[in-house]
Design a protein around this motif. Structure first.
Motif, short mmCIF file in Angstrom:
data_model
loop_
_atom_site.label_atom_id
_atom_site.label_comp_id
_atom_site.label_asym_id
_atom_site.label_seq_id
_atom_site.Cartn_x
_atom_site.Cartn_y
_atom_site.Cartn_z
N HIS A 1 2.56 1.56 -3.38
CA HIS A 1 1.55 2.03 -4.33
C HIS A 1 1.32 3.52 -4.20
O HIS A 1 1.02 4.22 -5.19
N GLY A 2 1.46 4.05 -2.99
CA GLY A 2 1.22 5.46 -2.74
C GLY A 2 2.40 6.37 -3.08
O GLY A 2 2.30 7.59 -2.92
N GLU B 1 0.84 -1.20 0.00
CA GLU B 1 0.00 0.00 0.00
C GLU B 1 0.88 1.26 0.00
O GLU B 1 0.60 2.24 -0.71
N LYS B 2 1.96 1.23 0.80
CA LYS B 2 2.87 2.38 0.85
C LYS B 2 3.63 2.53 -0.47
O LYS B 2 3.83 3.65 -0.96
N TYR C 1 -3.09 -3.70 -4.88
CA TYR C 1 -1.97 -2.77 -5.06
C TYR C 1 -0.93 -3.29 -6.06
O TYR C 1 0.05 -2.59 -6.33
N GLU D 1 1.66 8.99 -8.31
CA GLU D 1 0.29 9.36 -8.62
C GLU D 1 -0.39 8.28 -9.46
O GLU D 1 -1.56 7.98 -9.28
#
Length: 389
Positions: free
Chosen positions: A237-238, A234-235, A280, A241
């Motif tokens: 993926h973040g 998740e991190k 993700y 943009e």
């Protein structure tokens, strides 16, 4: 190399075909030690409608009806949210599925696998919705179960690895783990997973990187796909943009070389499906090289390479497996903020071994009793039918 789809945007309910009202589907369960069997159930359920709502039971409810879960409810909520076919998660869902629950979340029907779920007193938890005609069934994924995974951890053999023959010791244990005396129930127990191209296609169905997307590469075992992996991905993926995350999965023998013991607990084929189910991840490389080479970076046009805070074990020749991305200045370490490792999961299991074995025996005893009662009812119905002639 397998490309992965991202699924629908969470929280955004799409209209049905032709602008009709979306069909809302309900699933519920414990989702303890989430594996690709759970993901496959949710994939099948999502395909039956337009929007999938998943209810997850609390630790208290599971302990009451089945026995202690391995993971906490908060861990289980987050794991289910990370599955790409899930549109919405309902925490603290009731253990018995009722029409009231379906109506509360505007769901047309619920979906469950072709096994049975019973309450502490042996009642079918889906009895009410079945009688109302608001129940659908999907096929259970053969070759994986929480019981099987727990057995692998406790037995400490490598029989589950993709190149290993099942030893007589493992076969004997697999046949008896968690079973009540004389029990041979079709739902509880262990079977070997057989990978097929069709199963991979069902899980993948993705796309190539598009112009403007940032290609991010991560690699590892991703064994017993768990909350720490989800937090890390998740991190990652973040970080961009428009991210396109590629996960490289190492061969079983490679993982065993740097992890030791009987790791990985899940073989390469099983780990592939587990990672493909994550929202993700865009693509999976099956059997990725341990060292991230120039050839790999150039082939996938990688913009960034990420690794967690776990120890980086040198390659067999003593070199740093990340020396090439570091040389290019595209290496980044990510702290997932979660220290739950495979070792800690195994320790949880071993600490509570007797409780888990008792739980599985109790579960099977209830299921066998239910099957016997249903068989007797069918025999009784047949006799009554014969008497009508």
């Amino acid at each position: 190399m397998i490309r992965n789809g991202h699924g629908a945007t969470r929280g955004a309910e799409p209209p049905g075909p032709g602008g009709r009202r979306a069909v809302r589907v309900w699933c519920d369960g414990c989702y303890d030690m989430v594996h690709y069997g759970h993901s496959n159930q949710l994939r099948q359920a999502r395909a039956m409608g337009d929007y999938l709502v998943v209810g997850v039971h609390t630790d208290e409810e599971i302990s009451k009806h089945k026995g202690p879960p391995v993971f906490t409810q908060e861990e289980r909520y987050k794991m289910v949210r990370a599955i790409k076919w899930v549109d919405e998660v309902v925490p603290a869902a009731p253990y018995v599925t009722t029409l009231e629950t379906l109506d509360k979340y505007s769901c047309d029907f619920c979906v469950h696998g072709d096994d049975i779920t019973l309450t502490v007193d042996g009642r079918d938890t889906y009895e009410e919705v079945k009688q109302a005609g608001r129940y659908r069934e999907c096929r259970r994924t053969q070759g994986v179960s929480t019981t099987d995974l727990v057995g692998r951890m406790l037995l400490v053999t490598k029989a589950h690895h993709s190149c290993e023959e099942m030893s007589s010791e493992y076969r004997e244990y697999a046949d008896s783990f968690g079973k009540c005396p004389g029990g041979r129930n079709p739902w509880t127990g262990v079977s070997q997973f057989l990978q097929t191209s069709q199963k991979i296609i069902q899980f993948a169905s993705g796309k190539e990187p598009q112009p403007g997307e940032t290609v991010i590469y991560v690699a590892g075992a991703f064994d017993l796909f768990r909350i720490g992996h989800v937090d890390f991905l998740e991190k990652v993926h973040g970080l961009a943009e428009r991210p396109y995350v590629i996960a490289g999965l190492h061969f079983d023998q490679e993982v065993n070389h740097y992890k030791g013991k009987n790791y990985p607990i899940m073989n390469l084929h099983e780990r592939t499906l587990s990672v493909l189910a994550c929202r993700y991840v865009s693509e999976v490389v099956i059997g990725a090289p341990y060292s991230v080479t120039a050839e790999l970076l150039d082939h996938f046009k990688v913009d960034l390479v990420c690794h967690g805070k776990t120890e980086i074990v040198p390659d067999k020749d003593g070199s740093d497996p990340y020396q090439e991305p570091k040389r290019r200045g595209i290496f980044c370490q990510i702290d997932s903020g979660n220290d739950l490792t495979t070792d800690l999961i195994v320790q949880r299991i071993i600490k509570n071994r007797l409780e888990y074995e008792a739980r599985n025996q109790k579960k099977e005893a209830k299921e066998l009793a239910f099957l016997e009662a249903r068989r007797r009812q069918e025999v009784h119905s047949e006799r009554e039918s014969d008497c009508d002639f």
